[in-house]
Scaffold this motif. Sequence first.
Motif, PDB file in Angstrom:
ATOM      1  N   GLU A   3      25.420  36.901  46.079  1.00  0.00           N
ATOM      2  CA  GLU A   3      26.324  36.476  45.361  1.00  0.00           C
ATOM      3  C   GLU A   3      27.336  35.346  44.930  1.00  0.00           C
ATOM      4  OE1 GLU A   3      28.724  39.578  44.272  1.00  0.00           O
ATOM      5  OE2 GLU A   3      26.763  40.320  44.634  1.00  0.00           O
ATOM      6  N   GLN A   4      27.734  34.096  45.228  1.00  0.00           N
ATOM      7  CA  GLN A   4      27.815  32.639  45.775  1.00  0.00           C
ATOM      8  C   GLN A   4      27.210  32.152  44.185  1.00  0.00           C
ATOM      9  OE1 GLN A   4      28.796  30.352  48.385  1.00  0.00           O
ATOM     10  NE2 GLN A   4      29.338  32.174  49.652  1.00  0.00           N
ATOM     11  N   ASN A   5      25.935  32.827  43.809  1.00  0.00           N
ATOM     12  CA  ASN A   5      26.089  32.833  42.469  1.00  0.00           C
ATOM     13  C   ASN A   5      25.513  33.201  41.552  1.00  0.00           C
ATOM     14  OD1 ASN A   5      24.298  30.066  43.591  1.00  0.00           O
ATOM     15  ND2 ASN A   5      22.566  30.829  44.058  1.00  0.00           N
ATOM     16  N   LYS A   6      26.459  34.215  40.995  1.00  0.00           N
ATOM     17  CA  LYS A   6      26.719  35.121  40.552  1.00  0.00           C
ATOM     18  C   LYS A   6      27.514  34.962  39.224  1.00  0.00           C
ATOM     19  CE  LYS A   6      28.810  39.537  40.869  1.00  0.00           C
ATOM     20  NZ  LYS A   6      29.151  40.462  40.773  1.00  0.00           N
ATOM     21  N   THR A   7      27.468  34.859  38.164  1.00  0.00           N
ATOM     22  CA  THR A   7      28.680  34.862  37.370  1.00  0.00           C
ATOM     23  C   THR A   7      29.448  35.846  37.016  1.00  0.00           C
ATOM     24  OG1 THR A   7      27.224  32.936  36.451  1.00  0.00           O
ATOM     25  CG2 THR A   7      28.827  33.236  34.922  1.00  0.00           C
ATOM     26  N   TRP A   8      30.550  35.838  36.088  1.00  0.00           N
ATOM     27  CA  TRP A   8      30.986  36.864  35.964  1.00  0.00           C
ATOM     28  C   TRP A   8      33.066  36.650  35.163  1.00  0.00           C
ATOM     29  CZ3 TRP A   8      36.160  38.168  38.510  1.00  0.00           C
ATOM     30  CH2 TRP A   8      36.681  37.027  39.413  1.00  0.00           C
ATOM     31  N   CYS A   9      32.697  38.035  34.966  1.00  0.00           N
ATOM     32  CA  CYS A   9      34.027  37.878  34.175  1.00  0.00           C
ATOM     33  C   CYS A   9      35.153  38.684  34.601  1.00  0.00           C
ATOM     34  CB  CYS A   9      33.730  38.303  32.264  1.00  0.00           C
ATOM     35  SG  CYS A   9      34.765  37.829  31.227  1.00  0.00           S
ATOM     36  N   PRO A  10      36.411  37.860  35.043  1.00  0.00           N
ATOM     37  CA  PRO A  10      37.661  38.791  34.972  1.00  0.00           C
ATOM     38  C   PRO A  10      37.925  40.234  34.344  1.00  0.00           C
ATOM     39  CG  PRO A  10      38.548  36.776  34.702  1.00  0.00           C
ATOM     40  CD  PRO A  10      36.741  37.127  34.068  1.00  0.00           C
ATOM     41  N   ASN A  11      38.399  41.753  34.446  1.00  0.00           N
ATOM     42  CA  ASN A  11      38.821  42.509  34.010  1.00  0.00           C
ATOM     43  C   ASN A  11      40.091  41.862  33.745  1.00  0.00           C
ATOM     44  OD1 ASN A  11      37.168  44.143  34.502  1.00  0.00           O
ATOM     45  ND2 ASN A  11      38.595  44.398  36.796  1.00  0.00           N
ATOM     46  N   ILE A  12      40.224  42.006  31.723  1.00  0.00           N
ATOM     47  CA  ILE A  12      40.852  41.107  31.304  1.00  0.00           C
ATOM     48  C   ILE A  12      41.654  42.325  30.686  1.00  0.00           C
ATOM     49  CG2 ILE A  12      40.231  38.883  31.401  1.00  0.00           C
ATOM     50  CD1 ILE A  12      39.525  39.264  27.636  1.00  0.00           C
ATOM     51  N   GLU A  13      43.384  42.516  30.196  1.00  0.00           N
ATOM     52  CA  GLU A  13      43.766  43.254  28.927  1.00  0.00           C
ATOM     53  C   GLU A  13      44.615  42.432  27.992  1.00  0.00           C
ATOM     54  OE1 GLU A  13      46.393  45.693  30.839  1.00  0.00           O
ATOM     55  OE2 GLU A  13      48.039  44.640  31.343  1.00  0.00           O
ATOM     56  N   PHE A  14      44.875  42.633  26.904  1.00  0.00           N
ATOM     57  CA  PHE A  14      45.868  41.939  25.950  1.00  0.00           C
ATOM     58  C   PHE A  14      47.022  43.052  25.724  1.00  0.00           C
ATOM     59  CE2 PHE A  14      41.863  39.917  24.317  1.00  0.00           C
ATOM     60  CZ  PHE A  14      42.353  38.576  24.649  1.00  0.00           C
ATOM     61  N   ASN A  15      48.012  42.359  25.447  1.00  0.00           N
ATOM     62  CA  ASN A  15      48.964  42.633  24.908  1.00  0.00           C
ATOM     63  C   ASN A  15      49.568  42.304  23.850  1.00  0.00           C
ATOM     64  OD1 ASN A  15      50.193  45.161  26.473  1.00  0.00           O
ATOM     65  ND2 ASN A  15      49.438  43.373  28.511  1.00  0.00           N
ATOM     66  N   ASN A  51      34.718  31.617  45.593  1.00  0.00           N
ATOM     67  CA  ASN A  51      34.045  31.797  46.994  1.00  0.00           C
ATOM     68  C   ASN A  51      34.876  32.597  47.892  1.00  0.00           C
ATOM     69  OD1 ASN A  51      32.504  29.244  46.322  1.00  0.00           O
ATOM     70  ND2 ASN A  51      34.131  27.568  46.521  1.00  0.00           N
ATOM     71  N   PRO A  52      33.974  32.846  49.003  1.00  0.00           N
ATOM     72  CA  PRO A  52      34.284  34.570  49.830  1.00  0.00           C
ATOM     73  C   PRO A  52      35.161  33.270  50.635  1.00  0.00           C
ATOM     74  CG  PRO A  52      32.120  34.269  49.621  1.00  0.00           C
ATOM     75  CD  PRO A  52      32.099  33.317  48.381  1.00  0.00           C
ATOM     76  N   ASP A  53      36.585  33.907  51.190  1.00  0.00           N
ATOM     77  CA  ASP A  53      36.894  33.788  51.844  1.00  0.00           C
ATOM     78  C   ASP A  53      36.417  34.210  53.873  1.00  0.00           C
ATOM     79  OD1 ASP A  53      39.109  31.892  53.635  1.00  0.00           O
ATOM     80  OD2 ASP A  53      40.252  33.469  53.100  1.00  0.00           O
ATOM     81  N   VAL A  61      28.740  44.223  56.756  1.00  0.00           N
ATOM     82  CA  VAL A  61      28.262  46.043  56.615  1.00  0.00           C
ATOM     83  C   VAL A  61      27.875  45.964  55.693  1.00  0.00           C
ATOM     84  CG1 VAL A  61      28.867  47.724  58.025  1.00  0.00           C
ATOM     85  CG2 VAL A  61      29.896  45.648  58.836  1.00  0.00           C
ATOM     86  N   ILE A  62      28.338  46.100  54.977  1.00  0.00           N
ATOM     87  CA  ILE A  62      27.683  46.946  53.803  1.00  0.00           C
ATOM     88  C   ILE A  62      27.787  45.773  52.726  1.00  0.00           C
ATOM     89  CG2 ILE A  62      27.965  49.381  54.607  1.00  0.00           C
ATOM     90  CD1 ILE A  62      30.455  49.172  52.770  1.00  0.00           C
ATOM     91  N   PRO A  63      27.244  45.630  51.228  1.00  0.00           N
ATOM     92  CA  PRO A  63      27.042  44.540  50.713  1.00  0.00           C
ATOM     93  C   PRO A  63      28.898  44.726  49.523  1.00  0.00           C
ATOM     94  CG  PRO A  63      25.075  45.894  49.864  1.00  0.00           C
ATOM     95  CD  PRO A  63      26.113  46.243  51.326  1.00  0.00           C
ATOM     96  N   SER A  64      28.924  43.690  49.753  1.00  0.00           N
ATOM     97  CA  SER A  64      30.626  43.590  48.939  1.00  0.00           C
ATOM     98  C   SER A  64      30.431  44.023  47.674  1.00  0.00           C
ATOM     99  CB  SER A  64      31.482  41.856  49.282  1.00  0.00           C
ATOM    100  OG  SER A  64      32.065  41.375  48.900  1.00  0.00           O
ATOM    101  N   GLN A  65      31.857  44.014  47.234  1.00  0.00           N
ATOM    102  CA  GLN A  65      31.894  45.147  45.463  1.00  0.00           C
ATOM    103  C   GLN A  65      32.771  43.462  44.919  1.00  0.00           C
ATOM    104  OE1 GLN A  65      32.505  48.984  45.171  1.00  0.00           O
ATOM    105  NE2 GLN A  65      30.700  49.463  46.392  1.00  0.00           N
ATOM    106  N   PHE A  66      32.840  42.548  46.139  1.00  0.00           N
ATOM    107  CA  PHE A  66      33.799  42.152  45.483  1.00  0.00           C
ATOM    108  C   PHE A  66      32.955  41.171  44.358  1.00  0.00           C
ATOM    109  CE2 PHE A  66      37.269  41.461  48.322  1.00  0.00           C
ATOM    110  CZ  PHE A  66      38.490  43.470  48.311  1.00  0.00           C
ATOM    111  N   ASN A  67      33.914  39.807  43.377  1.00  0.00           N
ATOM    112  CA  ASN A  67      33.402  38.827  42.758  1.00  0.00           C
ATOM    113  C   ASN A  67      33.007  38.077  42.980  1.00  0.00           C
ATOM    114  OD1 ASN A  67      32.185  40.988  40.260  1.00  0.00           O
ATOM    115  ND2 ASN A  67      34.407  40.983  39.317  1.00  0.00           N
ATOM    116  N   TYR A  68      32.294  37.232  43.370  1.00  0.00           N
ATOM    117  CA  TYR A  68      32.329  35.672  43.819  1.00  0.00           C
ATOM    118  C   TYR A  68      31.239  35.034  43.011  1.00  0.00           C
ATOM    119  CZ  TYR A  68      33.928  37.685  47.830  1.00  0.00           C
ATOM    120  OH  TYR A  68      34.795  38.090  48.953  1.00  0.00           O
TER     121      TYR A  68
END
Length: 110
Positions: A3-15, A51-53, A61-68
Motif C-alpha cells: 500500500e505504501q508504494n501505491k500512487t493515487w489521486c484524491p477524490n476531487i470536485e470543482f465548483n 503514510n499509515p499512522d 485484520v483485513i486489508p485496508s481500504q484507505f489510500n496510502y
Amino acid sequence: MSEQNKTWCPNIEFNETDEELILKAELPGVKIEDLIINAQTRFVSISGICNPDKSTDEKEVIPSQFNYGQIKCNTPLPVAIQPEKTRAEFIDGVLTISMPKLRVASAVNF
C-alpha cells in the motif's frame, strides 16, 4: 505491491463562481507539510505522501481500504486561471484551492 508504494489521486470536485474556480480534494490523514500544490494557467497538480499512522502493536485484520503512498494528481482546468493569485487551505482533511479566473480583454471597436 504494498500500500505504501501505491500512487493515487484524491477524490476531487470543482465548483465555480463568476470570479473563481474552486477545487476541493479529500485527503484524510495527510499532513499539510506533506503536500505540494502547483497551479498553472490550465492545470493544477497535487502531489505528496500519505503514510499509515499505526502503532507498533497494531496488526491489520483485513486489508485496508484507505489510500496510502504517493499522491499524484494532475488535473486539467476547464477555464484559464491566474496561478500567481491562487490560494489554498487545508481544513479537516479537505484541501480547497481557490483559483481566480483569467480575464481576457474583450475586443473594442473604434
